[in-house]
Motif scaffolding. Structure first.
Motif, PDB file in Angstrom:
ATOM      1  N   ALA A 202       0.789  -1.291  -0.046  1.00  0.00           N
ATOM      2  CA  ALA A 202      -0.060   0.151   0.128  1.00  0.00           C
ATOM      3  C   ALA A 202       0.871   1.067  -0.075  1.00  0.00           C
ATOM      4  CB  ALA A 202      -1.033  -0.086   1.248  1.00  0.00           C
ATOM      5  N   TRP A 203       2.176   1.166   0.073  1.00  0.00           N
ATOM      6  CA  TRP A 203       3.070   2.367   0.213  1.00  0.00           C
ATOM      7  C   TRP A 203       2.876   3.320  -0.816  1.00  0.00           C
ATOM      8  CZ3 TRP A 203       4.569   5.806   3.052  1.00  0.00           C
ATOM      9  CH2 TRP A 203       5.043   5.638   4.388  1.00  0.00           C
ATOM     10  N   PRO A 204       2.868   2.813  -2.116  1.00  0.00           N
ATOM     11  CA  PRO A 204       2.652   4.010  -3.304  1.00  0.00           C
ATOM     12  C   PRO A 204       1.239   4.581  -3.019  1.00  0.00           C
ATOM     13  CG  PRO A 204       3.524   1.690  -4.068  1.00  0.00           C
ATOM     14  CD  PRO A 204       3.031   1.668  -2.608  1.00  0.00           C
ATOM     15  N   ALA A 205       0.348   4.037  -2.540  1.00  0.00           N
ATOM     16  CA  ALA A 205      -1.005   4.594  -2.506  1.00  0.00           C
ATOM     17  C   ALA A 205      -0.906   5.637  -1.326  1.00  0.00           C
ATOM     18  CB  ALA A 205      -2.236   3.500  -2.512  1.00  0.00           C
ATOM     19  N   MET A 206      -0.269   5.140  -0.362  1.00  0.00           N
ATOM     20  CA  MET A 206      -0.381   5.891   0.979  1.00  0.00           C
ATOM     21  C   MET A 206       0.552   7.157   0.596  1.00  0.00           C
ATOM     22  SD  MET A 206      -0.452   3.326   4.053  1.00  0.00           S
ATOM     23  CE  MET A 206       1.254   2.606   3.706  1.00  0.00           C
ATOM     24  N   HIS A 271       8.069  10.071  -5.238  1.00  0.00           N
ATOM     25  CA  HIS A 271       7.324   8.939  -5.364  1.00  0.00           C
ATOM     26  C   HIS A 271       8.110   8.229  -6.531  1.00  0.00           C
ATOM     27  CE1 HIS A 271       3.901   6.627  -6.437  1.00  0.00           C
ATOM     28  NE2 HIS A 271       3.402   6.708  -5.317  1.00  0.00           N
ATOM     29  N   ARG A 272       8.635   9.142  -7.589  1.00  0.00           N
ATOM     30  CA  ARG A 272       9.047   8.334  -8.604  1.00  0.00           C
ATOM     31  C   ARG A 272      10.570   7.650  -8.341  1.00  0.00           C
ATOM     32  NH1 ARG A 272       7.232   8.834 -13.823  1.00  0.00           N
ATOM     33  NH2 ARG A 272       5.529  10.506 -13.916  1.00  0.00           N
ATOM     34  N   ARG A 273      11.157   8.271  -7.391  1.00  0.00           N
ATOM     35  CA  ARG A 273      12.342   7.932  -6.860  1.00  0.00           C
ATOM     36  C   ARG A 273      12.141   6.695  -5.931  1.00  0.00           C
ATOM     37  NH1 ARG A 273      17.312  10.391  -8.086  1.00  0.00           N
ATOM     38  NH2 ARG A 273      18.050   8.986  -6.693  1.00  0.00           N
ATOM     39  N   ALA A 274      11.333   6.473  -4.955  1.00  0.00           N
ATOM     40  CA  ALA A 274      11.040   5.808  -4.023  1.00  0.00           C
ATOM     41  C   ALA A 274      10.431   4.350  -4.734  1.00  0.00           C
ATOM     42  CB  ALA A 274      10.205   6.020  -2.939  1.00  0.00           C
ATOM     43  N   PHE A 275       9.274   4.658  -5.694  1.00  0.00           N
ATOM     44  CA  PHE A 275       8.768   3.512  -6.249  1.00  0.00           C
ATOM     45  C   PHE A 275       8.755   3.475  -7.771  1.00  0.00           C
ATOM     46  CE2 PHE A 275       6.403   5.576  -2.613  1.00  0.00           C
ATOM     47  CZ  PHE A 275       6.559   4.512  -1.655  1.00  0.00           C
ATOM     48  N   ALA A 276       9.981   3.443  -8.457  1.00  0.00           N
ATOM     49  CA  ALA A 276      10.222   3.320  -9.675  1.00  0.00           C
ATOM     50  C   ALA A 276       9.514   2.447 -10.392  1.00  0.00           C
ATOM     51  CB  ALA A 276      11.859   3.492  -9.996  1.00  0.00           C
TER      52      ALA A 276
END
Length: 282
Positions: A202-206, A271-276
């Motif tokens: 759920a991290w990307p959505a959170m 967000h792009r860096r953490a969840f590429a």
């Protein structure tokens, strides 16, 4: 593993068609140059309309100042030495209120999303509370907390806290059941399911939820600075309103918008860096 060239012609054709999808089709993609051009136009066209209306005198400058008047007001504000301090204190209030709200809303949202009994107990009262206007709490905040910086931060917390809890809970609830059941089959406890399945999934959505709540925090800035403030962008706007300094009001509003936009872009970059992997196109 087969690659694209190994697929028979009927299977390759739909994939090629998808890659050539028009930007005007549903799900189409824009080239970067076109994306930047359209983004720039989104700012240029409203500014052009503003300049045309104000310079032609269609609206009195008391109600709609010209762009040069607004820029001159911002320049005078900066030269007086007050702008940097106002921007700094407003950023500190917004970030402080957002951080305090997230500190408690994240675990509560995960709790509500993971456990139906907690959701049944707390969701109705939280859902009710999120519709209570933060400005209505200002007299109570002044009575309970006082009129120092903590009172201003409290307004932002009240405005974002309940919304954040419910959105985080919804993000957790959208995690598919399959990985949860797989973890249970391997003997994972509730805590392990939350730590190793729910939160990573759920991290990307959170993170997107936190980004939206940061934007909401900026909208509560002027409300927060109603509480006996003597500095900050919101206070400057309210002070300018008393003297009909419309150009300074516009300058303050644009500065809040700019600060919020820069914060939002920072969240998008993170967000792009953490969840590429989340941004990869299929």
């Amino acid at each position: 593993m087969s690659n694209l060239t190994d697929l028979p012609p009927p299977a390759r054709a739909p994939m090629r068609a998808r890659n050539r999808r028009s930007p005007f089709a549903v799900g189409g993609a824009l080239p970067r140059a076109a994306l930047l051009t359209l983004a720039a136009l989104g700012f240029v066209l409203p500014c052009a309309a503003w300049i045309a209306i104000s310079l032609n005198g269609w609206v009195d400058s008391v109600f709609l100042p010209t762009l040069p008047q607004v820029l001159a007001s911002a320049r005078g504000w900066a030269l007086d030495g007050g702008l940097a301090g106002d921007v700094g204190i407003s950023i500190a209030r917004v970030y402080g209120g957002f951080a305090l709200s997230a500190l408690f809303a994240l675990p509560l949202g995960i709790l509500l999303g993971a456990f139906p009994p907690a959701r049944a107990l707390l969701e109705p009262v939280i859902d009710f509370s999120r519709y209570l206007p933060a400005v209505a709490f200002i007299p109570l905040i002044m009575l309970w907390i006082g009129i120092d910086e903590s009172a201003k931060i409290a307004v932002i917390v009240i405005g974002t806290f309940c919304q954040m809890i419910l959105l985080i809970a919804a993000d957790i609830m959208r995690v598919p059941a399959a990985p949860i059941e797989a973890a249970r089959t391997m003997g994972a406890t509730n805590e392990e399911v939350i730590q190793h399945v729910l939160i990573p999934a759920a991290w990307p959505a959170m993170f997107d939820t936190l980004r939206a709540m940061m934007g909401l925090s900026w909208t509560y800035l002027v409300v927060a600075e109603l509480v006996a403030a003597n500095s900050g962008l919101g206070f400057a706007i309210l002070k300018a309103q008393r003297f009909l300094q419309t150009d300074k009001i516009f300058a303050g509003i644009l500065l809040i918008g700019l600060a919020g936009l820069l914060t939002d872009q920072a969240f998008r970059w993170l967000h792009r860096r953490a969840f590429a992997w989340h941004h990869l196109r299929t």
